[in-house]
Design a protein around this motif. Structure first.
Motif, PDB file in Angstrom:
ATOM      1  N   HIS A  83      -7.556  -9.300   0.179  1.00  0.00           N
ATOM      2  CA  HIS A  83      -6.875  -8.095  -0.293  1.00  0.00           C
ATOM      3  C   HIS A  83      -6.155  -8.390  -1.593  1.00  0.00           C
ATOM      4  CE1 HIS A  83      -2.959  -9.539   1.303  1.00  0.00           C
ATOM      5  NE2 HIS A  83      -3.733 -10.117   2.197  1.00  0.00           N
ATOM      6  N   ARG A 106      -4.821  -0.761  -4.684  1.00  0.00           N
ATOM      7  CA  ARG A 106      -4.981  -1.830  -3.702  1.00  0.00           C
ATOM      8  C   ARG A 106      -6.384  -1.835  -3.130  1.00  0.00           C
ATOM      9  NH1 ARG A 106      -0.123   0.296  -0.693  1.00  0.00           N
ATOM     10  NH2 ARG A 106      -1.863   1.051   0.480  1.00  0.00           N
ATOM     11  N   TYR A 108      -8.789  -3.894   0.192  1.00  0.00           N
ATOM     12  CA  TYR A 108      -8.696  -4.637   1.441  1.00  0.00           C
ATOM     13  C   TYR A 108     -10.085  -4.741   2.042  1.00  0.00           C
ATOM     14  CZ  TYR A 108      -7.447  -5.512   6.337  1.00  0.00           C
ATOM     15  OH  TYR A 108      -7.333  -6.038   7.590  1.00  0.00           O
ATOM     16  N   ARG A 109     -10.511  -5.942   2.354  1.00  0.00           N
ATOM     17  CA  ARG A 109     -11.763  -6.160   3.068  1.00  0.00           C
ATOM     18  C   ARG A 109     -11.486  -7.125   4.204  1.00  0.00           C
ATOM     19  NH1 ARG A 109     -16.789  -4.404   1.186  1.00  0.00           N
ATOM     20  NH2 ARG A 109     -17.178  -4.704   3.385  1.00  0.00           N
ATOM     21  N   SER A 110     -11.997  -6.834   5.364  1.00  0.00           N
ATOM     22  CA  SER A 110     -11.824  -7.678   6.536  1.00  0.00           C
ATOM     23  C   SER A 110     -13.196  -7.892   7.162  1.00  0.00           C
ATOM     24  CB  SER A 110     -10.888  -6.982   7.535  1.00  0.00           C
ATOM     25  OG  SER A 110     -10.795  -7.723   8.715  1.00  0.00           O
TER      26      SER A 110
END
Length: 131
Positions: A83, A106, A108-110
């Motif tokens: 992130h 922003r 975000y990668r999960s």
């Protein structure tokens, strides 16, 4: 002699209906408290590739225009989380913008790690906007 006349094809209302319907449904289904939250448009998700190589798992994330200080990488409960934030560039207000596609804000990668992964051995490199 025939004269050539430049014309624009007529847009049919039917082609715009799905977009109109989706926008209407989105407004209808958005809870009242959502206005208090930060709009979803401030989030973007960089593209990534995840592969298994000889004895390792490798992930490549495209993060053009960012530095390694803009990015955080964490392993949390067998999930790899990347992130950070991309700042919006300043634009000339006089410019006639023809197309805006780049995302700012922003990200975000999960990604769930395979059972065979050993998170404590993870390494990261960042070169030319690719993590």
């Amino acid at each position: 002699m025939a004269e050539l006349v430049k014309t624009r094809p007529r847009r049919r209302t039917a082609t715009r209906f799905p977009t109109f319907f989706q926008d209407w449904m989105s407004d209808l289904m958005t809870p009242a408290w959502a206005d208090e939250a930060e709009p979803a448009s401030t989030m973007w998700a960089p593209r990534l590739d995840f592969m298994e190589t000889d004895g390792a798992y490798e992930m490549q994330v495209d993060l053009p225009g960012l530095t390694k200080d803009d990015i955080s990488i964490d392993v949390d409960e067998r999930r790899l989380v990347v992130h950070g934030q991309r700042e919006e560039t300043t634009r000339d207000e006089e410019a006639n913008m023809l197309r805006l596609e780049r995302r700012f804000g922003r990200f975000y990668r999960s990604l769930a790690l395979p059972d065979a992964a050993e998170p404590h051995r993870a390494e990261a490199t960042f070169h030319d906007g690719v993590l």
